[in-house]
Design a protein around this motif. Structure first.
Motif, short mmCIF file in Angstrom:
data_model
loop_
_atom_site.label_atom_id
_atom_site.label_comp_id
_atom_site.label_asym_id
_atom_site.label_seq_id
_atom_site.Cartn_x
_atom_site.Cartn_y
_atom_site.Cartn_z
N TRP A 39 -64.90 -5.39 16.07
CA TRP A 39 -63.74 -5.00 16.85
C TRP A 39 -62.50 -5.00 15.96
O TRP A 39 -62.42 -5.77 14.99
CB TRP A 39 -63.49 -5.97 18.01
N THR A 40 -61.55 -4.16 16.28
CA THR A 40 -60.21 -4.25 15.70
C THR A 40 -59.31 -4.85 16.77
O THR A 40 -59.26 -4.35 17.90
CB THR A 40 -59.68 -2.87 15.27
N LEU A 41 -58.61 -5.90 16.41
CA LEU A 41 -57.73 -6.61 17.34
C LEU A 41 -56.28 -6.33 16.94
O LEU A 41 -55.93 -6.45 15.76
CB LEU A 41 -58.01 -8.11 17.29
N LEU A 42 -55.45 -5.96 17.90
CA LEU A 42 -54.07 -5.58 17.64
C LEU A 42 -53.10 -6.49 18.38
O LEU A 42 -53.35 -6.88 19.52
CB LEU A 42 -53.82 -4.13 18.06
N ALA A 43 -51.99 -6.78 17.72
CA ALA A 43 -50.92 -7.59 18.30
C ALA A 43 -49.63 -7.25 17.56
O ALA A 43 -49.67 -6.60 16.51
CB ALA A 43 -51.24 -9.08 18.18
N ALA A 63 -57.88 -4.80 22.09
CA ALA A 63 -59.15 -4.99 21.39
C ALA A 63 -59.88 -3.65 21.43
O ALA A 63 -60.10 -3.09 22.51
CB ALA A 63 -59.98 -6.08 22.06
N LEU A 64 -60.22 -3.13 20.26
CA LEU A 64 -60.85 -1.82 20.14
C LEU A 64 -62.28 -1.98 19.63
O LEU A 64 -62.50 -2.63 18.61
CB LEU A 64 -60.05 -0.93 19.17
N TRP A 65 -63.23 -1.36 20.32
CA TRP A 65 -64.64 -1.42 19.93
C TRP A 65 -64.87 -0.55 18.70
O TRP A 65 -64.58 0.65 18.73
CB TRP A 65 -65.51 -0.95 21.09
N GLY A 92 -56.33 -13.13 24.29
CA GLY A 92 -55.63 -12.86 25.55
C GLY A 92 -56.08 -11.58 26.20
O GLY A 92 -55.44 -11.10 27.15
N VAL A 93 -57.17 -10.99 25.71
CA VAL A 93 -57.74 -9.79 26.30
C VAL A 93 -59.23 -9.78 26.01
O VAL A 93 -59.65 -10.11 24.90
CB VAL A 93 -57.06 -8.51 25.76
N PRO A 94 -60.08 -9.47 27.00
CA PRO A 94 -61.52 -9.45 26.75
C PRO A 94 -61.89 -8.41 25.70
O PRO A 94 -61.32 -7.32 25.66
CB PRO A 94 -62.13 -9.08 28.11
N LEU A 95 -62.88 -8.73 24.88
CA LEU A 95 -63.37 -7.76 23.92
C LEU A 95 -64.29 -6.78 24.63
O LEU A 95 -65.22 -7.19 25.34
CB LEU A 95 -64.14 -8.46 22.79
N PRO A 96 -64.06 -5.47 24.49
CA PRO A 96 -64.91 -4.49 25.19
C PRO A 96 -66.32 -4.50 24.62
O PRO A 96 -66.53 -4.69 23.42
CB PRO A 96 -64.20 -3.16 24.90
N ASP A 97 -67.29 -4.28 25.52
CA ASP A 97 -68.68 -4.23 25.06
C ASP A 97 -69.31 -2.85 25.24
O ASP A 97 -70.50 -2.67 25.02
CB ASP A 97 -69.53 -5.28 25.79
N THR A 98 -68.50 -1.87 25.61
CA THR A 98 -68.97 -0.50 25.78
C THR A 98 -68.54 0.32 24.57
O THR A 98 -67.38 0.27 24.18
CB THR A 98 -68.38 0.12 27.05
N PRO A 99 -69.46 1.07 23.97
CA PRO A 99 -69.08 1.89 22.81
C PRO A 99 -67.89 2.79 23.09
O PRO A 99 -67.75 3.34 24.19
CB PRO A 99 -70.35 2.71 22.54
N LEU A 100 -67.02 2.93 22.11
CA LEU A 100 -65.84 3.80 22.12
C LEU A 100 -64.72 3.31 23.04
O LEU A 100 -63.73 4.01 23.22
CB LEU A 100 -66.21 5.23 22.51
#
Length: 197
Positions: free
Chosen positions: A79-83, A71-73, A53-61
Motif C-alpha cells: 500500500w501507499t499511505l498518504l498524509a 491508503a492506496l492499494w 486512521g484509515v482502513p487499508l483497502p483489500d480490493t485491487p485498484l
C-alpha cells in the motif's frame, strides 16, 4: 482541483504556477505529501489502518480516505499511505506503535515521488494520450488507483473525482511526464483552430 474524495489532502502547491490552465483541462503541481510504502499481511493490516486512521483497502485498484489520510492499494501486500507533509513522524510512530512485533516493512518514500493534479472535462482524453487504461467511469470509478506506464515512465494514477486525477511519478521522471502532458494539451487546444471547428 481534486474533488472531495481527497480535497483535504491533495491540493495544488501554492508556491508553483499552473503548468497548464485551459478551460477544458488544467495541470497543477500538487503540494508535497508524506508518502509511505507499507508491506505486510494478516493481522498487521488492521493494526496499520488503526495507526494511520484509515482502513487499508483489500480490493485491487481501490483506495480508502479519511481526514487528511489516504491508503492506496498497490498490490496484494503493498500500500501507499498518504498524509500531510508535516505528519510523517507522527504517522510512522502511530503505525509502528500499533504493529508491535508484527512482520512488516514501512518506508518513507516522500522524497522519491511528486504528483500533479490533472482535471477538467478533457482530463481523460489527456491521460489517454500516453496511457492505455480505460478511464470510463464504469471501468475506473472515483477512488480507483493503478500503477501503469505513461509513454515510457512508470506512474501511479488515482481518480479523485469524475474529472480529476492525481498523477504521481518519480522525481527524475516528472519533467518528462508533465512535458508530454502539456505538449498534448496544447495540441488539443490548437486542434479546433487548425480544423476550422
Amino acid at each position: 482541483m481534486p474533488d472531495p474524495l481527497a480535497s483535504d489532502l491533495i491540493s495544488p502547491d501554492a508556491g508553483e504556477a499552473p503548468l497548464l490552465n485551459f478551460a477544458s483541462v488544467s495541470i497543477l503541481k500538487a503540494a508535497p505529501l508524506t508518502r509511505l510504502s507499507f508491506r505486510a499481511r494478516g493481522a498487521a493490516l488492521e493494526k496499520a489502518g488503526e495507526g494511520l486512521g484509515v482502513p487499508l483497502p483489500d480490493t485491487p485498484l481501490s483506495s480508502q480516505t479519511a481526514d487528511k489520510r489516504a491508503a492506496l492499494w498497490m498490490g496484494p501486500d503493498e500500500w501507499t499511505l498518504l498524509a500531510p507533509e508535516d505528519d510523517v513522524h507522527a504517522v510512522v510512530e502511530a503505525i509502528e506503535g500499533k504493529l508491535g512485533g508484527e512482520p512488516h516493512a514501512l518506508v518513507d518514500i516522500s522524497d522519491r515521488s511528486e504528483a500533479v493534479i490533472v482535471s477538467g472535462e478533457k482530463a481523460v482524453w489527456l491521460l489517454n494520450t500516453g496511457v492505455f487504461v480505460d478511464f470510463a467511469p464504469e471501468a475506473f470509478p472515483v477512488g480507483n488507483v493503478t500503477r501503469t506506464v505513461f509513454h515510457k515512465s512508470p506512474v501511479m494514477i488515482w481518480r479523485t473525482g469524475p474529472d480529476s486525477f492525481v498523477v504521481e511519478a518519480w522525481v527524475s521522471f516528472m519533467d518528462y511526464v508533465t512535458g508530454l502532458l502539456v505538449h498534448s494539451a496544447r495540441e488539443l487546444e490548437a486542434w479546433p483552430l487548425s480544423t476550422g471547428n
